[in-house]
Design a protein around this motif. Structure first.
Motif, PDB file in Angstrom:
ATOM      1  N   GLY A   1       0.769  -1.238   0.000  1.00  0.00           N
ATOM      2  CA  GLY A   1       0.000   0.000   0.000  1.00  0.00           C
ATOM      3  C   GLY A   1       0.799   1.287   0.000  1.00  0.00           C
ATOM      4  N   TYR A   2       2.095   1.217  -0.270  1.00  0.00           N
ATOM      5  CA  TYR A   2       2.913   2.434  -0.324  1.00  0.00           C
ATOM      6  C   TYR A   2       2.871   3.085  -1.702  1.00  0.00           C
ATOM      7  CZ  TYR A   2       4.797   0.787   4.081  1.00  0.00           C
ATOM      8  OH  TYR A   2       4.923   0.352   5.377  1.00  0.00           O
ATOM      9  N   LEU A   3       2.719   2.260  -2.725  1.00  0.00           N
ATOM     10  CA  LEU A   3       2.643   2.741  -4.101  1.00  0.00           C
ATOM     11  C   LEU A   3       1.362   2.231  -4.732  1.00  0.00           C
ATOM     12  CD1 LEU A   3       6.253   1.951  -5.440  1.00  0.00           C
ATOM     13  CD2 LEU A   3       5.435   4.061  -4.370  1.00  0.00           C
ATOM     14  N   VAL A   4       0.965   2.898  -5.790  1.00  0.00           N
ATOM     15  CA  VAL A   4      -0.195   2.452  -6.563  1.00  0.00           C
ATOM     16  C   VAL A   4       0.171   2.551  -8.045  1.00  0.00           C
ATOM     17  CG1 VAL A   4      -1.283   4.752  -6.522  1.00  0.00           C
ATOM     18  CG2 VAL A   4      -2.665   2.738  -6.934  1.00  0.00           C
ATOM     19  N   GLY A   5      -0.141   1.490  -8.782  1.00  0.00           N
ATOM     20  CA  GLY A   5       0.089   1.487 -10.219  1.00  0.00           C
ATOM     21  C   GLY A   5      -1.184   1.897 -10.931  1.00  0.00           C
ATOM     22  N   LYS A   6      -1.061   2.841 -11.829  1.00  0.00           N
ATOM     23  CA  LYS A   6      -2.208   3.282 -12.629  1.00  0.00           C
ATOM     24  C   LYS A   6      -1.924   2.907 -14.076  1.00  0.00           C
ATOM     25  CE  LYS A   6      -3.270   7.025  -9.454  1.00  0.00           C
ATOM     26  NZ  LYS A   6      -3.406   8.461  -9.250  1.00  0.00           N
ATOM     27  N   ARG A   7      -2.709   1.958 -14.564  1.00  0.00           N
ATOM     28  CA  ARG A   7      -2.496   1.433 -15.915  1.00  0.00           C
ATOM     29  C   ARG A   7      -2.392   2.567 -16.930  1.00  0.00           C
ATOM     30  NH1 ARG A   7      -3.109  -3.617 -18.047  1.00  0.00           N
ATOM     31  NH2 ARG A   7      -4.163  -4.377 -16.185  1.00  0.00           N
ATOM     32  N   GLY A   8      -1.296   2.544 -17.666  1.00  0.00           N
ATOM     33  CA  GLY A   8      -1.076   3.527 -18.713  1.00  0.00           C
ATOM     34  C   GLY A   8      -0.573   4.878 -18.220  1.00  0.00           C
ATOM     35  N   ALA A   9      -0.521   5.070 -16.902  1.00  0.00           N
ATOM     36  CA  ALA A   9      -0.093   6.367 -16.371  1.00  0.00           C
ATOM     37  C   ALA A   9       1.199   6.282 -15.562  1.00  0.00           C
ATOM     38  CB  ALA A   9      -1.196   6.965 -15.503  1.00  0.00           C
ATOM     39  N   GLY A  10       1.480   5.124 -14.972  1.00  0.00           N
ATOM     40  CA  GLY A  10       2.707   4.980 -14.198  1.00  0.00           C
ATOM     41  C   GLY A  10       2.458   4.502 -12.786  1.00  0.00           C
ATOM     42  N   THR A  11       3.481   4.644 -11.967  1.00  0.00           N
ATOM     43  CA  THR A  11       3.431   4.240 -10.567  1.00  0.00           C
ATOM     44  C   THR A  11       3.587   5.478  -9.710  1.00  0.00           C
ATOM     45  OG1 THR A  11       4.424   2.120 -11.158  1.00  0.00           O
ATOM     46  CG2 THR A  11       4.446   2.717  -8.836  1.00  0.00           C
ATOM     47  N   PHE A  12       2.723   5.584  -8.703  1.00  0.00           N
ATOM     48  CA  PHE A  12       2.663   6.779  -7.867  1.00  0.00           C
ATOM     49  C   PHE A  12       2.730   6.418  -6.389  1.00  0.00           C
ATOM     50  CE2 PHE A  12       0.623   7.589 -11.849  1.00  0.00           C
ATOM     51  CZ  PHE A  12       0.961   8.887 -12.172  1.00  0.00           C
ATOM     52  N   VAL A  13       3.190   7.375  -5.584  1.00  0.00           N
ATOM     53  CA  VAL A  13       3.129   7.200  -4.140  1.00  0.00           C
ATOM     54  C   VAL A  13       1.661   7.293  -3.728  1.00  0.00           C
ATOM     55  CG1 VAL A  13       3.794   8.171  -1.904  1.00  0.00           C
ATOM     56  CG2 VAL A  13       5.418   8.199  -3.813  1.00  0.00           C
ATOM     57  N   GLU A  14       1.231   6.348  -2.921  1.00  0.00           N
ATOM     58  CA  GLU A  14      -0.161   6.296  -2.447  1.00  0.00           C
ATOM     59  C   GLU A  14      -0.509   7.597  -1.742  1.00  0.00           C
ATOM     60  OE1 GLU A  14      -3.778   5.712  -1.724  1.00  0.00           O
ATOM     61  OE2 GLU A  14      -2.812   4.015  -2.704  1.00  0.00           O
TER      62      GLU A  14
END
Length: 91
Positions: A74-87
């Motif tokens: 739960g520290y990061l979140v992957g958004k399909r087509g947009a990248g990986t972000f800090v939660e």
């Protein structure tokens, strides 16, 4: 520390290839610490695993393993087509 090259260079300076701790765990630990200390603010976009791997001179699978664990916890979140972000909602 949100600039992609800055994130990679800070990690590159702390990764120890001769350490008994596996590289993916070192990357995981450093990124987790950066998230929890807010050096990587909520919502920050991380470089791609390919960019990370190239900048750290490690396998893409090594970086992907660290990212996958951070996403699972739960520290990061992957958004399909947009990248990986800090939660956004880290407690």
């Amino acid at each position: 520390m949100s600039d992609s090259s800055t994130i990679i260079s800070l990690l590159a300076d702390t990764i120890r290839r001769d350490d008994e701790i596996p590289l993916h765990r070192q990357i995981y630990d450093k990124l987790r610490d950066a998230v929890l200390s807010r050096r990587l603010p909520a919502g920050s976009r991380l470089p791609s695993t390919r960019s990370f791997a190239k900048g750290l001179d490690v396998s893409r699978n090594t970086v992907a393993a660290a990212f996958d664990q951070l996403i699972a916890e739960g520290y990061l979140v992957g958004k399909r087509g947009a990248g990986t972000f800090v939660e956004e909602n880290i407690s």
